[in-house]
Write a protein that holds these residues in place. Structure first.
Motif, PDB file in Angstrom:
ATOM      1  N   VAL A 470      -0.586  -1.528   8.505  1.00 27.49           N
ATOM      2  CA  VAL A 470      -1.786  -1.767   7.686  1.00 27.49           C
ATOM      3  C   VAL A 470      -1.409  -2.494   6.400  1.00 27.49           C
ATOM      4  CG1 VAL A 470      -3.602  -0.622   6.348  1.00 27.49           C
ATOM      5  CG2 VAL A 470      -3.052   0.184   8.654  1.00 27.49           C
ATOM      6  N   LEU A 471      -0.295  -2.103   5.788  1.00 25.56           N
ATOM      7  CA  LEU A 471       0.151  -2.753   4.559  1.00 25.56           C
ATOM      8  C   LEU A 471       0.545  -4.203   4.820  1.00 25.56           C
ATOM      9  CD1 LEU A 471       0.849  -2.602   1.571  1.00 25.56           C
ATOM     10  CD2 LEU A 471       3.068  -1.627   2.190  1.00 25.56           C
ATOM     11  N   LEU A 472       1.291  -4.454   5.900  1.00 27.05           N
ATOM     12  CA  LEU A 472       1.681  -5.826   6.236  1.00 27.05           C
ATOM     13  C   LEU A 472       0.468  -6.689   6.528  1.00 27.05           C
ATOM     14  CD1 LEU A 472       4.796  -5.165   8.504  1.00 27.05           C
ATOM     15  CD2 LEU A 472       4.802  -6.186   6.232  1.00 27.05           C
ATOM     16  N   GLN A 473      -0.517  -6.115   7.228  1.00 25.67           N
ATOM     17  CA  GLN A 473      -1.745  -6.865   7.508  1.00 25.67           C
ATOM     18  C   GLN A 473      -2.461  -7.247   6.215  1.00 25.67           C
ATOM     19  OE1 GLN A 473      -3.829  -4.079  10.009  1.00 25.67           O
ATOM     20  NE2 GLN A 473      -2.273  -4.187  11.618  1.00 25.67           N
ATOM     21  N   ALA A 474      -2.551  -6.294   5.297  1.00 30.71           N
ATOM     22  CA  ALA A 474      -3.252  -6.541   4.038  1.00 30.71           C
ATOM     23  C   ALA A 474      -2.558  -7.616   3.216  1.00 30.71           C
ATOM     24  CB  ALA A 474      -3.352  -5.245   3.240  1.00 30.71           C
ATOM     25  N   VAL A 475      -1.249  -7.493   3.055  1.00 31.21           N
ATOM     26  CA  VAL A 475      -0.517  -8.444   2.223  1.00 31.21           C
ATOM     27  C   VAL A 475      -0.527  -9.837   2.848  1.00 31.21           C
ATOM     28  CG1 VAL A 475       1.721  -8.998   1.203  1.00 31.21           C
ATOM     29  CG2 VAL A 475       0.943  -6.629   1.239  1.00 31.21           C
ATOM     30  N   ALA A 496      -4.625   3.915   3.125  1.00 32.70           N
ATOM     31  CA  ALA A 496      -3.469   4.344   3.924  1.00 32.70           C
ATOM     32  C   ALA A 496      -2.326   4.798   3.025  1.00 32.70           C
ATOM     33  CB  ALA A 496      -3.015   3.201   4.834  1.00 32.70           C
ATOM     34  N   LEU A 497      -2.096   4.072   1.939  1.00 30.54           N
ATOM     35  CA  LEU A 497      -1.039   4.452   1.008  1.00 30.54           C
ATOM     36  C   LEU A 497      -1.371   5.762   0.299  1.00 30.54           C
ATOM     37  CD1 LEU A 497      -0.314   0.918  -0.480  1.00 30.54           C
ATOM     38  CD2 LEU A 497       1.308   2.300   0.832  1.00 30.54           C
ATOM     39  N   ARG A 498      -2.636   5.947  -0.039  1.00 28.26           N
ATOM     40  CA  ARG A 498      -3.038   7.199  -0.679  1.00 28.26           C
ATOM     41  C   ARG A 498      -2.814   8.381   0.258  1.00 28.26           C
ATOM     42  NH1 ARG A 498      -7.582   5.675  -2.566  1.00 28.26           N
ATOM     43  NH2 ARG A 498      -6.956   5.481  -4.754  1.00 28.26           N
ATOM     44  N   ALA A 499      -3.165   8.208   1.519  1.00 29.75           N
ATOM     45  CA  ALA A 499      -2.951   9.278   2.494  1.00 29.75           C
ATOM     46  C   ALA A 499      -1.468   9.569   2.678  1.00 29.75           C
ATOM     47  CB  ALA A 499      -3.586   8.889   3.838  1.00 29.75           C
ATOM     48  N   GLU A 500      -0.658   8.505   2.650  1.00 29.66           N
ATOM     49  CA  GLU A 500       0.787   8.670   2.796  1.00 29.66           C
ATOM     50  C   GLU A 500       1.341   9.481   1.628  1.00 29.66           C
ATOM     51  OE1 GLU A 500       4.136   7.284   5.333  1.00 29.66           O
ATOM     52  OE2 GLU A 500       1.987   7.590   5.524  1.00 29.66           O
ATOM     53  N   LEU A 501       0.880   9.190   0.426  1.00 30.85           N
ATOM     54  CA  LEU A 501       1.344   9.940  -0.742  1.00 30.85           C
ATOM     55  C   LEU A 501       0.838  11.377  -0.710  1.00 30.85           C
ATOM     56  CD1 LEU A 501       0.989   7.321  -3.616  1.00 30.85           C
ATOM     57  CD2 LEU A 501       3.091   8.220  -2.650  1.00 30.85           C
ATOM     58  N   ASP A 502      -0.392  11.570  -0.230  1.00 26.64           N
ATOM     59  CA  ASP A 502      -0.940  12.923  -0.134  1.00 26.64           C
ATOM     60  C   ASP A 502      -0.105  13.792   0.804  1.00 26.64           C
ATOM     61  OD1 ASP A 502      -2.942  12.372  -1.926  1.00 26.64           O
ATOM     62  OD2 ASP A 502      -4.467  11.976  -0.401  1.00 26.64           O
ATOM     63  N   SER A 503       0.553  13.145   1.772  1.00 20.25           N
ATOM     64  CA  SER A 503       1.399  13.883   2.701  1.00 20.25           C
ATOM     65  C   SER A 503       2.793  14.144   2.115  1.00 20.25           C
ATOM     66  CB  SER A 503       1.540  13.118   4.024  1.00 20.25           C
ATOM     67  OG  SER A 503       2.363  11.966   3.853  1.00 20.25           O
ATOM     68  N   GLY A 504       3.046  13.598   0.926  1.00 17.81           N
ATOM     69  CA  GLY A 504       4.337  13.806   0.272  1.00 17.81           C
ATOM     70  C   GLY A 504       5.368  12.750   0.579  1.00 17.81           C
ATOM     71  N   ASP A 505       4.992  11.694   1.297  1.00 24.79           N
ATOM     72  CA  ASP A 505       5.931  10.630   1.670  1.00 24.79           C
ATOM     73  C   ASP A 505       5.832   9.489   0.660  1.00 24.79           C
ATOM     74  OD1 ASP A 505       7.458   8.643   2.827  1.00 24.79           O
ATOM     75  OD2 ASP A 505       6.726   9.000   4.855  1.00 24.79           O
ATOM     76  N   THR A 506       6.960   9.209  -0.016  1.00 29.34           N
ATOM     77  CA  THR A 506       6.965   8.144  -1.028  1.00 29.34           C
ATOM     78  C   THR A 506       7.720   6.901  -0.561  1.00 29.34           C
ATOM     79  OG1 THR A 506       8.968   9.048  -2.048  1.00 29.34           O
ATOM     80  CG2 THR A 506       6.849   9.816  -2.906  1.00 29.34           C
ATOM     81  N   THR A 507       7.942   6.779   0.751  1.00 32.81           N
ATOM     82  CA  THR A 507       8.704   5.643   1.271  1.00 32.81           C
ATOM     83  C   THR A 507       8.114   4.312   0.819  1.00 32.81           C
ATOM     84  OG1 THR A 507       9.244   6.969   3.221  1.00 32.81           O
ATOM     85  CG2 THR A 507       9.630   4.591   3.366  1.00 32.81           C
ATOM     86  N   LEU A 508       6.787   4.241   0.766  1.00 34.14           N
ATOM     87  CA  LEU A 508       6.105   2.986   0.430  1.00 34.14           C
ATOM     88  C   LEU A 508       5.527   3.022  -0.983  1.00 34.14           C
ATOM     89  CD1 LEU A 508       4.270   2.448   3.844  1.00 34.14           C
ATOM     90  CD2 LEU A 508       6.380   1.363   3.064  1.00 34.14           C
ATOM     91  N   ALA A 509       6.055   3.893  -1.830  1.00 33.22           N
ATOM     92  CA  ALA A 509       5.478   4.082  -3.163  1.00 33.22           C
ATOM     93  C   ALA A 509       5.474   2.803  -3.994  1.00 33.22           C
ATOM     94  CB  ALA A 509       6.232   5.185  -3.900  1.00 33.22           C
ATOM     95  N   PHE A 510       6.469   1.948  -3.787  1.00 26.91           N
ATOM     96  CA  PHE A 510       6.582   0.772  -4.641  1.00 26.91           C
ATOM     97  C   PHE A 510       5.628  -0.343  -4.241  1.00 26.91           C
ATOM     98  CE2 PHE A 510      10.893   2.706  -4.967  1.00 26.91           C
ATOM     99  CZ  PHE A 510      10.738   3.145  -6.261  1.00 26.91           C
TER     100      PHE A 510
END
Length: 850
Positions: A470-475, A496-510
């Motif tokens: 989803v991030l690659l598609q958006a960018v 999608a990034l907000r949901a990822e952070l809500d799950s505690g995963d910061t892999t894509l935080a930057f």
């Protein structure tokens, strides 16, 4: 008193020294926070779980020491720290830098060693010199057999540089008569290598079994009597073989095996043949293997082989994996590097070398990572290994701020993605996201590839519906297509990034900043970055938190809140001090512009940053200079500076330039440019529906409107801005007040200008605050004084106070700031005294006023 000594055999065992030092503290483990206890148990290999970050292990050990100190004063001593494993050194350095109000002392002694100096950077140090002539002479004459003339003793003190250990050894090995004869003959003083020769000569007089036993003891190095005895038995050495060595006072065997002097051990090991040393290492390795000491067994196995050995390389790799699982990435790097040296197969050796470099890079050791990368025949590398090597090279250049490497980073990472193609879709996507990060760092400074080419690669790799896709598609859509097409994809990416952070995963935080700011949602970016920083703190990933805080400062500056930006930079600096780091990776020159630094100085810094390859920071600084020129009324200069930024945009970074460019164009008489910027703003805001964007557009309309419509636009803009955009609200009130003064509504003008001044003082907008004061005076008001008094609190006290004012407990504040609850309590007492308050309720009231 907790005391340990570093030993060579444990130097590659992640957290090995820390385990030994912390054994007496086990009784307090249940008294520290759960996350810290879990980190310590995983680091010790007691439990399994996600590899802990060294700072979290450090905080856990600090909490243990603080808890022990609450019962009674606790002192830790670590001798021969040059032999301590890298991870334990990092933890010791962290603890030493965070000790403050605890009843705990830490003393670390080491010979000159780069690893120790790096791990303990920022810790107070004392360089121990030799004894002076009087004290040295007294020591030598006291211990020597016979009467030694003071002048002769003084010569030996001079020749040994007053080293007390060397003086005592001279007194032990030579009589007063021998020392006098040597001095009279001007013979070389028997220290260092010459002293080793004396030891070797004395050792040659021992029976062969005793010499063999000494070699086992010297090779084992930790002083473990059971290990020495077991290896000696396996080698057929009699159980009483140590007696002769003890008889000449070379060694003592009690609860531990100890050599009288380090040079004796060195002489024993150096005098042995290579074959004999390897034979002893094999015996010690077998014993360690039987006892389940995998790391020790791997150390001895590596020392026991003469050349490439696939079995030993595999054993080292297994030990490296175990170290990595405990969070010991530096130990993993060193073990894998040794495994690569012993691996017969070239392709497998290269793979292990790259894995070693990746481990070093993950630990923040970028120079070591580059050193560990495989060199030579490209045909020995698989495509995946070549891609991984390129990723390490690119990211190490970023960490080291190496200009040429920075500029080539995007192209190198795109090449890595091309190499793996469909072979490793996960690695391909990771390489492309890292390339995006590189692109935002360098902007137009990038060489070897274009942003459009990056967008095309991203589109090719964006199949699927997971968050990365989803991030690659958006960018890619944002880069390649029109804005109206990109907005829905950008919104999906944010969710999608907000949901990822809500799950505690910061892999894509930057990657949260780009889609948010592309939607003109600066507060959304700030919220996601704050959440990322919070998760990073909980995990102890302080380097990631540092990066989040720096980015947060940039987001706050883009909406004019210099005080918030400065607070984030101060917080980041405190974390870097905890880690032993010095300056920022890149100076936030834009903040300097807002803080009143002369613009010529800021321009010079910006030029240096630009030449170093940091195009993104250079752009941000250019805008900051222009905004301060707007505050000063230097509209023509601001117009010239903002023109290239607005008309040659770089992705989302240029959107904030439009309202600034519009204002400069209006006031400098460039109406066509103003209309162009206004049209661009309206187009974007109509598509994205941003409330902030609508407020900026409405504020801009007011500047160009006639008197009949201007006031409506001013009022609407002020109402539209959300509270987080306080500096923007202040600027709307400022130009509204200036308009009111122009139409001779001076009382109304003063009211708006005074509100604007309050906003500017709260947000640290120095230039606009000065302008507001001048306008208040021109509107018939009295010259307001600068109400922004000097903060009586230190940066750390202020952070403690803010967290306490928000309701955080001492334990929560300690975990957030990576200090002990004792230190939190100490700072709060100072805050209460300085602010003349006595309760947290008063503290909350004080900070709510601000």
């Amino acid at each position: 008193m907790l005391a340990i000594q570093g030993v060579e055999v444990e130097s590659g065992i992640a957290f090995g020294a820390l385990q030994r030092l912390g054994r007496p503290l086990i009784a307090f483990v249940d008294d520290i926070p759960d996350s810290q206890r879990a980190a310590l148990r995983i680091a010790a290999g007691v439990d399994e779980g996600p590899p802990p970050q060294p700072p979290l292990v450090g905080l856990g050990f600090l909490s243990l020491l603080a808890r022990a100190g609450a019962d009674r004063a606790t002192v830790c001593t670590v001798d021969d720290a040059q032999h301590v494993d890298a991870e334990s050194l990092l933890v010791l350095g962290f603890v030493a830098r965070r000790l403050s109000a605890e009843r705990v002392g830490l003393i670390v002694a080491a010979r000159t060693d780069e690893g120790v100096e790096g791990a303990l950077a920022g810790v107070p140090r004392i360089e121990l010199g030799g004894l002076d002539a009087e004290a040295g002479s007294a020591l030598l004459r006291q211990d020597v057999d016979g009467e030694l003339d003071p002048t002769v003793a003084a010569e030996y003190v001079h020749d040994t540089a007053g080293n007390p250990l060397a003086l005592r050894e001279l007194a032990t090995e030579l009589s007063a008569a021998q020392l006098t004869s040597t001095a009279i003959a001007h013979s070389p003083v028997p220290i260092g290598g010459r002293l080793e020769l004396i030891y070797a000569e004395r050792m040659s007089e021992l029976p062969e079994p005793s010499r063999d036993w000494l070699l086992v003891a010297a090779t084992e190095s930790s002083g473990d009597p059971a290990a020495v005895a077991a290896a000696a038995e396996a080698l057929g050495i009699p159980a009483d073989a140590s007696a002769a060595a003890e008889g000449i006072d070379f060694v003592s065997v009690r609860e531990a095996v100890r050599f009288r002097h380090p040079l004796i051990r060195s002489a024993v090991y150096g005098a042995a043949t290579d074959a004999a040393r390897r034979r002893v290492h094999r015996a010690l390795g077998a014993h360690a293997r039987e006892r389940g000491q995998r790391d020790v067994a791997a150390y001895h196995a590596a020392a026991a082989v003469h050349g490439p050995d696939a079995e030993v390389a595999a054993e080292l790799t297994a030990a490296a994996d175990a170290a990595g699982a405990r969070g010991g990435m530096l130990s993993r790097a060193h073990l894998l590097a040794r495994a690569a040296e012993l691996t017969p197969d070239a392709a497998e050796a290269s793979d292990r070398s790259v894995a070693a470099a990746e481990a070093a890079l993950s630990a923040g050791a970028a120079r070591l990572a580059l050193h560990l990368l495989p060199l030579g025949d490209e045909t020995a590398l698989t495509q995946v290994t070549r891609a991984r090597r390129l990723i390490v090279e690119a990211m190490a250049s970023l960490f080291l701020s190496e200009p040429n490497g920075l500029r080539a980073g995007m192209a190198k990472l795109m090449t890595a993605a091309d190499l793996v193609g469909d072979v490793s879709p996960t690695l391909r996507r990771r390489a492309l996201l890292l390339a995006l990060n590189s692109a935002t760092v360098t902007e137009e400074q990038a060489i070897g590839a274009t942003t459009r080419e990056l967008g095309e690669r991203m589109r090719e790799a964006s199949g699927g519906d997971d968050v990365t896709a989803v991030l690659l598609q958006a960018v890619s859509t944002f880069i390649l297509d029109d804005y109206a097409t990109a907005v829905p994809a950008l919104r999906r990416a944010v969710e999608a990034l907000r949901a990822e952070l809500d799950s505690g995963d910061t892999t894509l935080a930057f990657y949260v900043t780009m889609p948010c700011v592309a939607l003109w949602d600066w507060e959304g970016a700030a919220q996601l970055l704050r959440r990322s920083a919070e998760i990073g703190r909980q995990a102890g990933a302080l380097r990631d938190v540092d990066a989040c805080l720096w980015t947060l400062s940039a987001v706050e500056l883009s909406r004019g809140h210099a005080q918030a930006a400065a607070d984030y930079i101060t917080e980041a600096a405190e974390l870097r001090r905890a880690l032993g780091f010095g300056d920022e990776q890149a100076v936030n020159a834009a903040l300097l512009a807002f803080q009143g630094t002369p613009l010529t100085t800021v321009e010079q810094i910006s030029h240096a940053i630009h030449e170093a390859g940091w195009g993104g920071i250079s752009r941000m600084t250019g805008e900051a200079i222009a905004v301060n020129e707007l505050a000063a009324g230097a509209y023509e200069s601001a117009y010239e500076r903002l023109g290239p930024l607005a008309r040659h945009p770089f992705l989302q970074a240029s959107y904030r330039h439009l309202p600034e460019y519009f204002e400069a164009a209006v006031h400098s008489g460039n109406r066509a440019s103003a209309e162009w910027a206004l049209h661009r703003m309206k187009t974007h805001v109509d598509i994205n529906g941003s409330v902030v964007g609508r407020a900026l557009y409405t504020r801009s309309l007011a500047l160009m409107a006639d008197d009949a419509d201007a006031e409506r636009h001013f009022v609407d803009a002020i109402a539209l801005f959300p509270p987080a955009h306080q500096a923007d609200i202040g600027r709307a009130r400022l130009i509204y007040g200036e308009w009111l003064r122009r139409v001779r509504r001076r009382a109304d003008a003063r009211a708006q200008l005074e509100l604007a001044l309050r906003d500017f003082e709260a947000t640290g907008a120095i230039g606009f605050a000065e302008r507001a004061r001048r306008e208040i005076l021109a509107a018939g008001g009295s010259m307001p004084s600068d109400s922004s008094s000097v903060d009586p609190l230190s940066s750390q006290e202020r952070q403690v106070a803010l967290l306490a004012a928000r309701g955080a407990t001492n334990a929560e504040i300690a975990a957030t700031m990576f200090i002990s609850p004792n230190t939190v309590d100490y700072h709060l007492r100072k805050v209460f005294r300085k602010l003349e308050i006595s309760s947290r309720r008063q503290l909350a009231d004080r900070f709510s006023e601000k």
